[in-house]
Scaffold this motif. Structure first.
Motif, PDB file in Angstrom:
ATOM      1  N   LEU A   9       0.850  -1.193   0.000  1.00 36.79           N
ATOM      2  CA  LEU A   9       0.000   0.000   0.000  1.00 36.79           C
ATOM      3  C   LEU A   9       0.885   1.242   0.000  1.00 36.79           C
ATOM      4  O   LEU A   9       1.644   1.472   0.948  1.00 36.79           O
ATOM      5  N   ALA A  11      -0.315   4.426  -1.721  1.00 33.34           N
ATOM      6  CA  ALA A  11      -1.044   5.469  -2.450  1.00 33.34           C
ATOM      7  C   ALA A  11      -1.184   6.756  -1.643  1.00 33.34           C
ATOM      8  O   ALA A  11      -1.493   7.803  -2.193  1.00 33.34           O
ATOM      9  N   GLY A  12      -0.972   6.644  -0.341  1.00 36.23           N
ATOM     10  CA  GLY A  12      -1.285   7.750   0.581  1.00 36.23           C
ATOM     11  C   GLY A  12      -0.549   9.043   0.247  1.00 36.23           C
ATOM     12  O   GLY A  12       0.478   9.045  -0.423  1.00 36.23           O
ATOM     13  N   ARG A  16       1.541  14.257   6.554  1.00 37.31           N
ATOM     14  CA  ARG A  16       2.356  14.714   7.694  1.00 37.31           C
ATOM     15  C   ARG A  16       3.816  14.983   7.312  1.00 37.31           C
ATOM     16  O   ARG A  16       4.556  15.611   8.051  1.00 37.31           O
ATOM     17  N   GLN A  73      -5.178   3.758  -7.141  1.00 39.71           N
ATOM     18  CA  GLN A  73      -6.315   4.055  -6.260  1.00 39.71           C
ATOM     19  C   GLN A  73      -6.739   5.486  -6.592  1.00 39.71           C
ATOM     20  O   GLN A  73      -6.021   6.433  -6.288  1.00 39.71           O
ATOM     21  N   GLY A  78      -8.689   5.430   2.090  1.00 44.67           N
ATOM     22  CA  GLY A  78      -8.221   4.650   3.234  1.00 44.67           C
ATOM     23  C   GLY A  78      -7.596   3.330   2.824  1.00 44.67           C
ATOM     24  O   GLY A  78      -7.688   2.903   1.660  1.00 44.67           O
ATOM     25  N   THR A  79      -6.973   2.685   3.804  1.00 41.57           N
ATOM     26  CA  THR A  79      -6.203   1.471   3.493  1.00 41.57           C
ATOM     27  C   THR A  79      -7.089   0.298   3.043  1.00 41.57           C
ATOM     28  O   THR A  79      -6.664  -0.514   2.217  1.00 41.57           O
ATOM     29  N   ASP A 103       5.525   2.406   3.724  1.00 43.25           N
ATOM     30  CA  ASP A 103       6.271   3.388   4.524  1.00 43.25           C
ATOM     31  C   ASP A 103       6.974   2.783   5.736  1.00 43.25           C
ATOM     32  O   ASP A 103       7.281   3.481   6.688  1.00 43.25           O
ATOM     33  N   GLY A 140      -2.131   2.153  15.314  1.00 42.79           N
ATOM     34  CA  GLY A 140      -3.319   1.416  15.715  1.00 42.79           C
ATOM     35  C   GLY A 140      -2.994   0.573  16.945  1.00 42.79           C
ATOM     36  O   GLY A 140      -1.946  -0.075  16.992  1.00 42.79           O
ATOM     37  N   GLU A 155      -7.605   2.680  15.850  1.00 41.72           N
ATOM     38  CA  GLU A 155      -6.706   3.729  15.353  1.00 41.72           C
ATOM     39  C   GLU A 155      -6.577   4.853  16.381  1.00 41.72           C
ATOM     40  O   GLU A 155      -7.514   5.109  17.154  1.00 41.72           O
ATOM     41  N   ASN A 170      -0.172  -2.016  16.020  1.00 38.63           N
ATOM     42  CA  ASN A 170      -0.237  -2.696  14.732  1.00 38.63           C
ATOM     43  C   ASN A 170       0.904  -2.178  13.850  1.00 38.63           C
ATOM     44  O   ASN A 170       1.004  -0.988  13.589  1.00 38.63           O
ATOM     45  N   ASN A 228       5.947   8.571   8.896  1.00 34.62           N
ATOM     46  CA  ASN A 228       4.811   9.454   8.603  1.00 34.62           C
ATOM     47  C   ASN A 228       5.205  10.926   8.635  1.00 34.62           C
ATOM     48  O   ASN A 228       4.510  11.768   8.096  1.00 34.62           O
TER      49      ASN A 228
HETATM   50  C1  UD1 Z   1      -1.526   2.524   9.451  1.00 35.90           C
HETATM   51  C2  UD1 Z   1      -2.512   1.620  10.194  1.00 35.90           C
HETATM   52  C3  UD1 Z   1      -2.140   1.586  11.680  1.00 35.90           C
HETATM   53  C4  UD1 Z   1      -0.708   1.112  11.831  1.00 35.90           C
HETATM   54  C5  UD1 Z   1       0.262   1.933  10.966  1.00 35.90           C
HETATM   55  C6  UD1 Z   1       1.610   1.266  10.935  1.00 35.90           C
HETATM   56  C7  UD1 Z   1      -4.671   1.826   9.029  1.00 35.90           C
HETATM   57  C8  UD1 Z   1      -6.017   2.441   9.054  1.00 35.90           C
HETATM   58  N1  UD1 Z   1      -3.861   2.123  10.049  1.00 35.90           N
HETATM   59  O1  UD1 Z   1      -1.655   3.833   9.992  1.00 35.90           O
HETATM   60  O2  UD1 Z   1      -2.998   0.706  12.390  1.00 35.90           O
HETATM   61  O3  UD1 Z   1      -0.345   1.176  13.195  1.00 35.90           O
HETATM   62  O4  UD1 Z   1      -0.202   2.017   9.614  1.00 35.90           O
HETATM   63  O5  UD1 Z   1       2.557   2.042  10.257  1.00 35.90           O
HETATM   64  O6  UD1 Z   1      -4.372   1.053   8.141  1.00 35.90           O
HETATM   65  N2  UD1 Z   1      -2.475   4.180   1.892  1.00 35.90           N
HETATM   66  C9  UD1 Z   1      -3.051   3.909   0.660  1.00 35.90           C
HETATM   67  N3  UD1 Z   1      -4.275   4.432   0.382  1.00 35.90           N
HETATM   68  C10 UD1 Z   1      -4.976   5.195   1.262  1.00 35.90           C
HETATM   69  C11 UD1 Z   1      -4.375   5.441   2.531  1.00 35.90           C
HETATM   70  C12 UD1 Z   1      -3.143   4.919   2.808  1.00 35.90           C
HETATM   71  O7  UD1 Z   1      -2.440   3.218  -0.163  1.00 35.90           O
HETATM   72  O8  UD1 Z   1      -6.097   5.620   0.931  1.00 35.90           O
HETATM   73  C13 UD1 Z   1      -1.118   3.631   2.176  1.00 35.90           C
HETATM   74  C14 UD1 Z   1      -0.100   4.710   2.549  1.00 35.90           C
HETATM   75  O9  UD1 Z   1       0.580   5.153   1.386  1.00 35.90           O
HETATM   76  C15 UD1 Z   1       0.824   3.977   3.512  1.00 35.90           C
HETATM   77  C16 UD1 Z   1      -0.046   2.881   4.107  1.00 35.90           C
HETATM   78  O10 UD1 Z   1      -1.194   2.774   3.293  1.00 35.90           O
HETATM   79  O11 UD1 Z   1       1.940   3.385   2.864  1.00 35.90           O
HETATM   80  C17 UD1 Z   1      -0.487   3.233   5.535  1.00 35.90           C
HETATM   81  O12 UD1 Z   1      -1.152   4.490   5.495  1.00 35.90           O
HETATM   82  P1  UD1 Z   1      -0.787   5.633   6.528  1.00 35.90           P
HETATM   83  O13 UD1 Z   1      -1.594   6.830   6.196  1.00 35.90           O
HETATM   84  O14 UD1 Z   1       0.662   5.772   6.675  1.00 35.90           O
HETATM   85  O15 UD1 Z   1      -1.432   4.975   7.822  1.00 35.90           O
HETATM   86  P2  UD1 Z   1      -0.965   5.141   9.323  1.00 35.90           P
HETATM   87  O16 UD1 Z   1      -1.673   6.303   9.902  1.00 35.90           O
HETATM   88  O17 UD1 Z   1       0.481   5.084   9.440  1.00 35.90           O
END
Ligand code: UD1
Ligand code: MG
Length: 420
Positions: A9, A11-12, A16, A73, A78-79, A103, A140, A155, A170, A228
């Motif tokens: 994943l 795409a975020g 921050r 995406q 969200g994830t 990340d 999380g 979360e 998590n 982050n």
């Molecule tokens: C996420 C977890 C959290 C965990 C943490 C560990 C969720 C909701 N939370 O939080 O429980 O403790 O990672 O590092 O999953 N991404 C997408 N598409 C989206 C949103 C995010 O691909 O729509 C990707 C981001 O690029 C990233 C990853 O998913 O690589 C995690 O997203 P991020 O926003 O970093 O979540 P955290 O707040 O770190």
């Protein structure tokens, strides 16, 4: 692993980070964060890798190897939504799927392997990685019942009361039974403060259905570090830097002061070489055996140094190759230069390799002696056993023949006595 596919994943927005480049392309010890995750996936031999991209996806795509399957995406919801975007590729697949976040550069391949192994053995629908950390803020939290069974992942923003004090977090590494994952993910709702579809909510859905959930806990407090923010980036850099230094020392290299030595990923150094304090060695550098580097040296990208070479204080070497038994002990700059063996580079020697538009290459042959405070305006060639006198300026395009001496500004060949 024939029955394992991986989703990364990435795409975020990385909001921050407050950056104009995607978070996963930020470098830690000279290597983009996502490359650490790709290296892990490679080492566990996953059959196929799907990478979910969104924010500035073209920049990440340009970086990625061509064999990866990229999934866009469109809206960053969200994830869980990111995982949903891959569903079409998994319709007829009944194996396991490993999900990693792009990340998390500190993951350990042995731990990831043990998650997959535990998952297969236990026949759980989901096995995921947790860590007990000193500061759980931002992650999380793992909610367990009295019998220590995992009930949910909460979360940060939605955690209330005692949940905020839970130190077990998590990491963001999950192994799922593919069919169960894509069935349940449809039921994830954005019922949270961020109105996002959280992948982590799937754990509670599985619990409520009575499905088996397993966890593996890592004992490395940094393994779960998700980058982050810039502060996280600096912490990841510090942890990986010390890992690199420990590895290099274990291979027989002396690092006099690890606290002031910076060595990027993908650097190779031969045994019995000593790295003195305040030295910075960048990625893709190779240094031979029995060298002394530093103090206060900067060896830049793609430089190769042979055996028994001394590179002393206030020196910079960039994209250059130096043969064995050379000295370059004080205040010098070598850029885009090929240096043979047994060459002496005097104090204050500089290659002027950039003409304002492009860089040029110079060559210095074996046993040449380059005097103090001289300047080589690239491209130049200094022949075997040739001497450049102190303070000389060897002008662009000049070839100093083997065994000859040049001096002056501009440097001229000193005629041999017998030729007079
Ligand atoms: C996420 C977890 C959290 C965990 C943490 C560990 C969720 C909701 N939370 O939080 O429980 O403790 O990672 O590092 O999953 N991404 C997408 N598409 C989206 C949103 C995010 O691909 O729509 C990707 C981001 O690029 C990233 C990853 O998913 O690589 C995690 O997203 P991020 O926003 O970093 O979540 P955290 O707040 O770190
Ligand atoms: Mg994160």
């Amino acid at each position: 692993m024939q029955d394992l596919r991986t989703i990364i994943l990435a795409a975020g927005k990385g909001t921050r980070m407050k950056s104009s480049i995607p978070k996963v392309l930020h470098e830690v010890c000279g290597k983009p964060i996502i490359q650490y995750v790709l290296d892990i996936v490679k080492s566990i031999g996953s059959l196929k890798t799907y990478i979910v991209l969104g924010h500035k996806s073209n920049l990440v795509q340009n970086y990625l190897p061509k064999d990866k399957i990229i999934i866009e995406q469109k809206k960053l919801l969200g994830t869980a939504d990111a995982v949903k975007c891959t569903a079409n590729y998994f319709r007829s697949y009944s194996g396991n799927v490993l999900i990693l976040c792009g990340d998390t550069p500190l993951l350990n391949k042995n731990v990831i392997r043990s998650i997959v192994r535990r998952h297969k053995r236990s026949k759980a629908v989901c096995t995921f990685l947790t860590a007990v950390v000193h500061d759980p803020q931002g992650y999380g939290r793992i909610i367990r019942d009295e019998s220590q069974k995992v009930v949910a992942i909460r979360e940060e923003k939605d955690a209330v009361g005692f949940e905020k004090d839970i130190a077990e977090i998590n990491v963001g590494v999950y192994c799922f039974k593919s069919q169960e994952l894509f069935k349940a993910i449809k039921d994830v709702k954005p019922n949270n403060k961020k109105n996002e579809y959280y992948l982590t909510d799937i754990i509670e859905l599985f619990f409520l259905k009575g499905c088996k959930i397993e966890t593996v806990e890592t004992d490395d407090p940094f393994e779960g570090l998700g980058v982050n923010s810039r502060e996280d980036l600096a912490l990841a850099e510090e942890v990986i830097r010390h890992k690199i230094l420990r590895k290099i020392m274990s291979q027989g290299v002396t690092v006099v002061d690890p606290n002031t030595t910076y060595i990027d990923a993908n650097v190779k150094i031969g045994k019995d070489t000593t790295i003195r304090p305040f030295t910075y060695i960048e990625k893709n550098v190779r240094i031979g055996e029995h060298c002394i580097i530093g103090p206060f040296a900067r060896i830049r990208v793609d430089t190769k140094i042979g055996n028994n070479v001394d590179v002393g204080n206030f020196t910079e070497i960039s994209r250059s190759k130096i043969g064995s038994n050379c000295f370059m002990k004080h205040f010098s700059y070598l850029g885009d230069t090929f240096v043979g063996s047994h060459v002496n580079i005097g104090a204050g020697m500089v290659t002027a390799n950039f003409d304002g538009k492009q860089k040029h290459i110079s060559r210095i042959a074996d046993h040449a002696f380059i005097g103090s405070n001289s300047t080589l305006i690239s491209p130049v060639r200094i022949g075997k056993k040739a001497v450049v006198g102190a303070g000389s300026v060897v002008t662009r395009g000049k070839v100093v023949p083997d065994g000859r001496v040049v001096v002056g500004v501009p440097a001229k060949i000193v005629e041999k006595k017998e030729e007079k």
